[in-house]
Enzyme design. Sequence first.
Site, PDB file in Angstrom:
ATOM      1  N   ARG A 187       0.815  -1.227   0.000  1.00 43.52           N
ATOM      2  CA  ARG A 187       0.000   0.000   0.000  1.00 43.52           C
ATOM      3  C   ARG A 187       0.841   1.267   0.000  1.00 43.52           C
ATOM      4  NH1 ARG A 187      -3.550  -0.930   4.850  1.00 43.52           N
ATOM      5  NH2 ARG A 187      -2.509  -2.933   5.090  1.00 43.52           N
ATOM      6  N   GLU A 241       1.091  -4.780  13.839  1.00 42.97           N
ATOM      7  CA  GLU A 241      -0.098  -4.888  14.685  1.00 42.97           C
ATOM      8  C   GLU A 241      -0.595  -6.332  14.690  1.00 42.97           C
ATOM      9  OE1 GLU A 241      -3.349  -2.579  13.188  1.00 42.97           O
ATOM     10  OE2 GLU A 241      -4.483  -2.709  15.054  1.00 42.97           O
TER      11      GLU A 241
END
Length: 171
Positions: free
Chosen positions: A58, A95
């Site tokens: 991304r 994460e």
Amino acid sequence: MNLREHIRDIPNYPKEGIVFFDITPLLSSPKAFRFAVDQLAEKFGSRGATKIAAAEARGFIFAAPLAYTMGLPFVPMRKPGKLPYRTMSVTYDLEYGTDTLCMHVDAIERDDKVLIIDDLLATGGTVNGMIKIVEQAGASVAGLGFVIELGFLPGGQILREAGFDHTCLLN
Ligand code: PRP
Ligand code: ADE
């Protein structure tokens, strides 16, 4: 332009308890996408960057048009096994897991001032990995730019404590 209206929240993706911030609505709006890239160009235009680096996948989406707009070389940092020439690498925590990023050994030179761009700042693991590779190459960081910062995660604080300013279009 309110970019937040172009981000879709997906609860429990890719794991239970994670809210995923989906940028695809932003990408599907040419006006919002252009606005995001133009805002990054405006914020970083005067930082004296010599190269723009980003991590797949991304990060590439925003960094490549930004490099084109700013007339700077684009340095891809990729997952292992994707770059064809000799690489240097770093492993970092995310994460939701860990990951490794690689960069061609000749992509960044010692006198480069590297602008690091990503779509999103969460735990700060990815950006810390990118900073480490830039520093391993002997270069310096000219700036850190993100479209979204997840303020409830520690990435921004970790960057501040490490002495790095960062800029986000949305937080
Ligand atoms: C996402 C995002 C950032 C990173 C942010 O990438 O694009 O690079 O996570 O999270 P962090 O601050 O906790 O590191 P991801 O690793 O999911 O890969 P992708 O770009 O290929 O989807
Ligand atoms: N990358 C890391 N955490 C993320 C999240 N919550 N949404 C989208 N991308 C992410």
